[in-house]
Write a protein that holds these residues in place. Structure first.
Motif, PDB file in Angstrom:
ATOM      1  N   SER A  90       0.847  -1.188   0.000  1.00  0.00           N
ATOM      2  CA  SER A  90       0.000   0.000   0.000  1.00  0.00           C
ATOM      3  C   SER A  90       0.870   1.220   0.000  1.00  0.00           C
ATOM      4  O   SER A  90       2.033   1.187   0.300  1.00  0.00           O
ATOM      5  CB  SER A  90      -0.924   0.011   1.217  1.00  0.00           C
ATOM      6  OG  SER A  90      -0.169   0.009   2.396  1.00  0.00           O
ATOM      7  N   ALA A  91       0.299   2.352  -0.369  1.00  0.00           N
ATOM      8  CA  ALA A  91       1.059   3.573  -0.488  1.00  0.00           C
ATOM      9  C   ALA A  91       1.479   4.061   0.862  1.00  0.00           C
ATOM     10  O   ALA A  91       0.705   4.152   1.779  1.00  0.00           O
ATOM     11  CB  ALA A  91       0.221   4.611  -1.209  1.00  0.00           C
ATOM     12  N   PRO A  92       2.743   4.471   1.050  1.00  0.00           N
ATOM     13  CA  PRO A  92       3.217   4.936   2.331  1.00  0.00           C
ATOM     14  C   PRO A  92       2.900   6.387   2.553  1.00  0.00           C
ATOM     15  O   PRO A  92       2.641   7.133   1.635  1.00  0.00           O
ATOM     16  CB  PRO A  92       4.730   4.716   2.236  1.00  0.00           C
ATOM     17  CG  PRO A  92       5.016   4.895   0.784  1.00  0.00           C
ATOM     18  CD  PRO A  92       3.809   4.440   0.062  1.00  0.00           C
ATOM     19  N   ASN A  93       2.968   6.785   3.821  1.00  0.00           N
ATOM     20  CA  ASN A  93       2.838   8.194   4.168  1.00  0.00           C
ATOM     21  C   ASN A  93       1.545   8.804   3.645  1.00  0.00           C
ATOM     22  O   ASN A  93       1.470   9.969   3.268  1.00  0.00           O
ATOM     23  CB  ASN A  93       4.031   9.010   3.640  1.00  0.00           C
ATOM     24  CG  ASN A  93       5.354   8.560   4.220  1.00  0.00           C
ATOM     25  OD1 ASN A  93       5.417   8.059   5.344  1.00  0.00           O
ATOM     26  ND2 ASN A  93       6.427   8.713   3.464  1.00  0.00           N
ATOM     27  N   GLY A  94       0.488   8.011   3.578  1.00  0.00           N
ATOM     28  CA  GLY A  94      -0.792   8.553   3.136  1.00  0.00           C
ATOM     29  C   GLY A  94      -0.875   8.771   1.652  1.00  0.00           C
ATOM     30  O   GLY A  94      -1.765   9.427   1.178  1.00  0.00           O
ATOM     31  N   GLY A  95       0.069   8.216   0.866  1.00  0.00           N
ATOM     32  CA  GLY A  95       0.036   8.388  -0.571  1.00  0.00           C
ATOM     33  C   GLY A  95      -1.162   7.664  -1.167  1.00  0.00           C
ATOM     34  O   GLY A  95      -1.744   6.762  -0.570  1.00  0.00           O
ATOM     35  N   THR A  96      -1.527   8.042  -2.373  1.00  0.00           N
ATOM     36  CA  THR A  96      -2.716   7.486  -3.001  1.00  0.00           C
ATOM     37  C   THR A  96      -2.427   6.182  -3.738  1.00  0.00           C
ATOM     38  O   THR A  96      -3.258   5.291  -3.766  1.00  0.00           O
ATOM     39  CB  THR A  96      -3.286   8.512  -4.003  1.00  0.00           C
ATOM     40  OG1 THR A  96      -3.518   9.731  -3.306  1.00  0.00           O
ATOM     41  CG2 THR A  96      -4.586   8.028  -4.612  1.00  0.00           C
ATOM     42  N   PHE A  97      -1.238   6.091  -4.352  1.00  0.00           N
ATOM     43  CA  PHE A  97      -0.944   4.978  -5.237  1.00  0.00           C
ATOM     44  C   PHE A  97       0.029   3.993  -4.599  1.00  0.00           C
ATOM     45  O   PHE A  97       0.884   4.372  -3.800  1.00  0.00           O
ATOM     46  CB  PHE A  97      -0.354   5.494  -6.559  1.00  0.00           C
ATOM     47  CG  PHE A  97      -1.248   6.461  -7.262  1.00  0.00           C
ATOM     48  CD1 PHE A  97      -2.331   6.022  -7.996  1.00  0.00           C
ATOM     49  CD2 PHE A  97      -1.002   7.825  -7.192  1.00  0.00           C
ATOM     50  CE1 PHE A  97      -3.160   6.921  -8.646  1.00  0.00           C
ATOM     51  CE2 PHE A  97      -1.825   8.730  -7.829  1.00  0.00           C
ATOM     52  CZ  PHE A  97      -2.911   8.277  -8.565  1.00  0.00           C
ATOM     53  N   THR A  98      -0.099   2.732  -4.984  1.00  0.00           N
ATOM     54  CA  THR A  98       0.829   1.721  -4.499  1.00  0.00           C
ATOM     55  C   THR A  98       2.154   1.833  -5.232  1.00  0.00           C
ATOM     56  O   THR A  98       2.214   2.291  -6.369  1.00  0.00           O
ATOM     57  CB  THR A  98       0.252   0.310  -4.711  1.00  0.00           C
ATOM     58  OG1 THR A  98      -0.039   0.142  -6.103  1.00  0.00           O
ATOM     59  CG2 THR A  98      -1.015   0.126  -3.896  1.00  0.00           C
ATOM     60  N   LYS A  99       3.218   1.377  -4.577  1.00  0.00           N
ATOM     61  CA  LYS A  99       4.551   1.424  -5.178  1.00  0.00           C
ATOM     62  C   LYS A  99       4.747   0.179  -6.030  1.00  0.00           C
ATOM     63  O   LYS A  99       5.387  -0.788  -5.604  1.00  0.00           O
ATOM     64  CB  LYS A  99       5.615   1.514  -4.076  1.00  0.00           C
ATOM     65  CG  LYS A  99       5.653   2.859  -3.361  1.00  0.00           C
ATOM     66  CD  LYS A  99       6.705   2.847  -2.266  1.00  0.00           C
ATOM     67  CE  LYS A  99       6.876   4.228  -1.655  1.00  0.00           C
ATOM     68  NZ  LYS A  99       7.481   5.202  -2.546  1.00  0.00           N
ATOM     69  N   ASN A 100       4.188   0.199  -7.223  1.00  0.00           N
ATOM     70  CA  ASN A 100       4.246  -0.979  -8.072  1.00  0.00           C
ATOM     71  C   ASN A 100       4.950  -0.719  -9.402  1.00  0.00           C
ATOM     72  O   ASN A 100       4.836  -1.511 -10.335  1.00  0.00           O
ATOM     73  CB  ASN A 100       2.836  -1.531  -8.326  1.00  0.00           C
ATOM     74  CG  ASN A 100       1.935  -0.493  -8.972  1.00  0.00           C
ATOM     75  OD1 ASN A 100       2.360   0.639  -9.239  1.00  0.00           O
ATOM     76  ND2 ASN A 100       0.690  -0.866  -9.224  1.00  0.00           N
ATOM     77  N   LEU A 101       5.698   0.385  -9.518  1.00  0.00           N
ATOM     78  CA  LEU A 101       6.435   0.692 -10.739  1.00  0.00           C
ATOM     79  C   LEU A 101       7.931   0.531 -10.498  1.00  0.00           C
ATOM     80  O   LEU A 101       8.426   0.767  -9.397  1.00  0.00           O
ATOM     81  CB  LEU A 101       6.143   2.106 -11.223  1.00  0.00           C
ATOM     82  CG  LEU A 101       4.689   2.445 -11.579  1.00  0.00           C
ATOM     83  CD1 LEU A 101       4.586   3.871 -12.087  1.00  0.00           C
ATOM     84  CD2 LEU A 101       4.135   1.473 -12.606  1.00  0.00           C
ATOM     85  N   GLY A 102       8.639   0.139 -11.544  1.00  0.00           N
ATOM     86  CA  GLY A 102      10.086  -0.005 -11.468  1.00  0.00           C
ATOM     87  C   GLY A 102      10.782   0.939 -12.428  1.00  0.00           C
ATOM     88  O   GLY A 102      10.150   1.752 -13.103  1.00  0.00           O
ATOM     89  N   ALA A 103      12.107   0.824 -12.509  1.00  0.00           N
ATOM     90  CA  ALA A 103      12.893   1.699 -13.376  1.00  0.00           C
ATOM     91  C   ALA A 103      12.497   1.523 -14.837  1.00  0.00           C
ATOM     92  O   ALA A 103      12.481   2.494 -15.605  1.00  0.00           O
ATOM     93  CB  ALA A 103      14.385   1.416 -13.187  1.00  0.00           C
ATOM     94  N   LEU A 104      12.184   0.283 -15.239  1.00  0.00           N
ATOM     95  CA  LEU A 104      11.802   0.042 -16.636  1.00  0.00           C
ATOM     96  C   LEU A 104      10.525   0.780 -16.991  1.00  0.00           C
ATOM     97  O   LEU A 104      10.421   1.382 -18.075  1.00  0.00           O
ATOM     98  CB  LEU A 104      11.630  -1.462 -16.875  1.00  0.00           C
ATOM     99  CG  LEU A 104      11.280  -1.864 -18.315  1.00  0.00           C
ATOM    100  CD1 LEU A 104      12.387  -1.423 -19.271  1.00  0.00           C
ATOM    101  CD2 LEU A 104      11.073  -3.376 -18.413  1.00  0.00           C
ATOM    102  N   GLU A 105       9.530   0.761 -16.088  1.00  0.00           N
ATOM    103  CA  GLU A 105       8.275   1.483 -16.348  1.00  0.00           C
ATOM    104  C   GLU A 105       8.525   2.987 -16.403  1.00  0.00           C
ATOM    105  O   GLU A 105       7.968   3.686 -17.257  1.00  0.00           O
ATOM    106  CB  GLU A 105       7.239   1.166 -15.274  1.00  0.00           C
ATOM    107  CG  GLU A 105       6.610  -0.218 -15.377  1.00  0.00           C
ATOM    108  CD  GLU A 105       7.466  -1.302 -14.746  1.00  0.00           C
ATOM    109  OE1 GLU A 105       7.112  -2.478 -14.878  1.00  0.00           O
ATOM    110  OE2 GLU A 105       8.504  -0.964 -14.127  1.00  0.00           O
ATOM    111  N   ALA A 106       9.359   3.512 -15.486  1.00  0.00           N
ATOM    112  CA  ALA A 106       9.675   4.939 -15.508  1.00  0.00           C
ATOM    113  C   ALA A 106      10.417   5.307 -16.793  1.00  0.00           C
ATOM    114  O   ALA A 106      10.150   6.343 -17.416  1.00  0.00           O
ATOM    115  CB  ALA A 106      10.514   5.312 -14.288  1.00  0.00           C
ATOM    116  N   PHE A 107      11.362   4.460 -17.212  1.00  0.00           N
ATOM    117  CA  PHE A 107      12.074   4.653 -18.478  1.00  0.00           C
ATOM    118  C   PHE A 107      11.080   4.711 -19.641  1.00  0.00           C
ATOM    119  O   PHE A 107      11.146   5.604 -20.497  1.00  0.00           O
ATOM    120  CB  PHE A 107      13.071   3.509 -18.675  1.00  0.00           C
ATOM    121  CG  PHE A 107      13.708   3.446 -20.038  1.00  0.00           C
ATOM    122  CD1 PHE A 107      14.870   4.147 -20.307  1.00  0.00           C
ATOM    123  CD2 PHE A 107      13.149   2.677 -21.050  1.00  0.00           C
ATOM    124  CE1 PHE A 107      15.465   4.083 -21.568  1.00  0.00           C
ATOM    125  CE2 PHE A 107      13.726   2.606 -22.310  1.00  0.00           C
ATOM    126  CZ  PHE A 107      14.892   3.307 -22.562  1.00  0.00           C
TER     127      PHE A 107
END
Length: 534
Positions: A39-56
């Motif tokens: 789940s998203a930390p610090n009250g964030g909305t989105f889950t941390k499910n992206l990696g460097a390849l997706e950001a690239f």
């Protein structure tokens, strides 16, 4: 529920101290080796499910859009030689890289959703953060989406030999239809968006590879048989550097030997402006940094691989254009890729090229729409925009409740997974505003308007990064480029804003009016929040 900043502190001090403290606690050790939470930390909305390849892939998808296929002509018109044009493309790429590196420094040092919003809020206070969010949500991103929708339709018309229909209502409605289709695609889910985005990235590389390979083949055939009539031939018979007479789109000629130093500087600045626009989108990886599993490692990796890849693609594609076309044709066309393939292989292949370019533009539309929704979510989470736009997975007023499961049992988990995790309300807002821009604006005006709004806050953000180096030298910076990097980009972004305002004062005034309206909205909402607290 999104946290609400205390009204009395908002305008006078940075408001991310609590987030920074949380970050320092979380990153006291290595940080990147910690398994990502579901789940998203610090009250964030989105889950941390992206990696460097997706950001690239997101950076590639957004930056490699219409610019590489439409800007070469306008840049060639403003330089003395093809060699100088390639140098301008290189300089533009390096300058974009300085901006991306500075944003990466901030993205790994200051946590938060929304790109430049949390950085400006942290450095200069709540008002600047809000104004950046407001400008991006109501002006910059809708104008960007409108431009790309117009270019998508214009590419189709151009492949059919129709070049004077951009102002017709049918053209505008077709552009809005394309925008709606892309917005719906982004509303399915984050995973669906990233998978579709990966497909578009492949089409971008295929399109550019086709142009480059065609140029290489023509160069080899011409070199082995100098009398063969193939391609443009100018590349083989004329020097790549040195002043020449340039043919302008209106048929007039520009003799660089007759220009004054001031006129030469004006032309070169226009060429650089065009290159920077073609590279626009380099900042977009920071807008999903809150969704990266290990941003301190993955964000620099994504930026420092994506930007050089883009620069290489742009320079090789432009070199191919000069091989495939006569040089006076390059300077007079706004559809250089379609023109080159049509001239070399015929109208049928030209239509295929137009289809590929439409897919490339669609990829940029998808990436920008993906980012635009997340900007509105970040602003709503800070109580700058109505909480409606912070909702994820719902249309309208239905809120996310605490009773909803995260990962309790299998049946609940499958129910949760079936629901969209896309910010549908925020994407809808962006689409509506973009449709208004399509109906009321045109390509060139929207381009200048977008640049003025965007680079004004790029300048403030990069200036803030420099200020922060001296104000808080102890701030943990997992990625820290040499101080000259942000200084160079601060000068460049300041130049872009001043030049744009000088040549388009009416549009500059419109941007100022947008800011004034935004400030009015901010103070009204702040007073309303204060009365609720009382």
């Amino acid at each position: 529920m999104p946290s609400t900043p205390e009204p009395e502190d908002g305008a006078s001090r940075p408001l991310l101290a609590d987030q920074r403290e949380a970050q320092n606690n979380n990153t006291a050790g290595d940080g990147d080796d910690t398994p990502p939470s579901s789940s998203a930390p610090n009250g964030g909305t989105f889950t941390k499910n992206l990696g460097a390849l997706e950001a690239f892939a997101i950076v590639i998808s957004i930056v490699i859009g219409s610019g590489i296929f439409t800007s070469p002509g306008s840049i060639d018109t403003n330089v003395p030689s093809p060699g100088a044009a390639l140098v301008v493309w290189l300089i533009g790429g390096v300058l974009a890289w300085t901006g991306a590196s500075t944003m990466t420094e901030l993205g790994t040092a200051i946590p938060g959703e929304g790109g430049v919003q949390p950085y400006l809020q942290y450095i200069f206070g709540d008002v600047f953060g809000f104004l950046a969010a407001w400008t991006w949500i109501v002006a910059v991103m809708p104008a960007t989406l409108a431009i790309l929708s117009i270019v998508f339709v214009e590419s189709i018309y151009s492949s059919l030999g129709i070049t004077d229909q951009a102002g017709r209502i049918e053209h505008k409605l077709f552009s809005i239809l394309i925008l709606v289709v892309i917005s719906v695609a982004n509303s399915i889910s984050t995973k669906a968006s990233t998978r579709l985005n990966n497909f578009f990235v492949v089409t971008k590389f295929v399109s550019i590879a086709a142009i480059v390979i065609a140029g290489v083949v023509v160069a080899i055939l011409q070199a082995t048989d100098p009398d063969r009539d193939i391609g443009g031939r100018d590349w083989f018979n004329k020097p790549w550097f040195g002043n020449r007479e340039v043919t302008n789109p209106d048929g007039s000629k520009t003799d660089w030997d007759d220009l004054s130093e001031w006129e030469t500087l004006g032309h070169l600045s226009a060429a650089l402006y065009g290159a920077l626009w073609a590279y626009s989108g380099w900042d977009k990886a920071i807008y999903v940094s809150a969704e990266l599993r290990a941003p301190a490692r993955q964000l620099p990796l994504a930026i420092n691989t994506a930007v050089p890849t883009i620069v290489f693609c742009f320079i090789t594609a432009n070199a191919a254009y000069y091989i495939l076309l006569p040089w006076d044709v390059v300077s007079t066309t706004d559809s250089v890729a379609v023109t080159a393939i049509t001239r070399l292989l015929g109208r049928g292949f030209g239509i295929v090229a137009a289809i590929l370019i439409c897919l490339v533009v669609a990829g940029s539309l998808l990436g920008n729409s993906f980012v635009a929704g997340r900007m509105a979510v970040a602003a709503a989470n800070k109580n700058w925009f109505p909480s409606l736009f912070a909702s994820v997975g719902f249309i309208g007023l239905k809120p996310r409740t605490e009773a909803e499961p995260n990962s309790s049992d299998d049946s609940q988990g499958s129910s949760h997974a079936a629901r969209s995790d896309a910010p549908i309300n925020a994407i809808t807002l962006s689409a509506i505003l973009s449709a208004l821009y399509i109906l009321l604006g045109n390509f060139r005006a929207l381009l200048t308007f977008n640049g003025l709004g965007e680079y004004s806050f790029f300048f403030l953000t990069v200036l803030g990064a420099i200020v922060l180096r001296f104000r808080e030298p102890e701030l943990r910076r997992p990625y820290k480029p040499f101080i000259l990097v942000p200084i160079v980009f601060a000068l460049v972004s300041g130049f872009v804003v001043i030049r744009g305002a000088f040549f388009a004062p009416v549009l500059a005034l419109v941007v100022i009016v947008v800011w004034i309206i935004g400030l009015g909205f901010y103070w009204v909402k702040k007073r309303f929040s204060e009365r609720q607290v009382e």
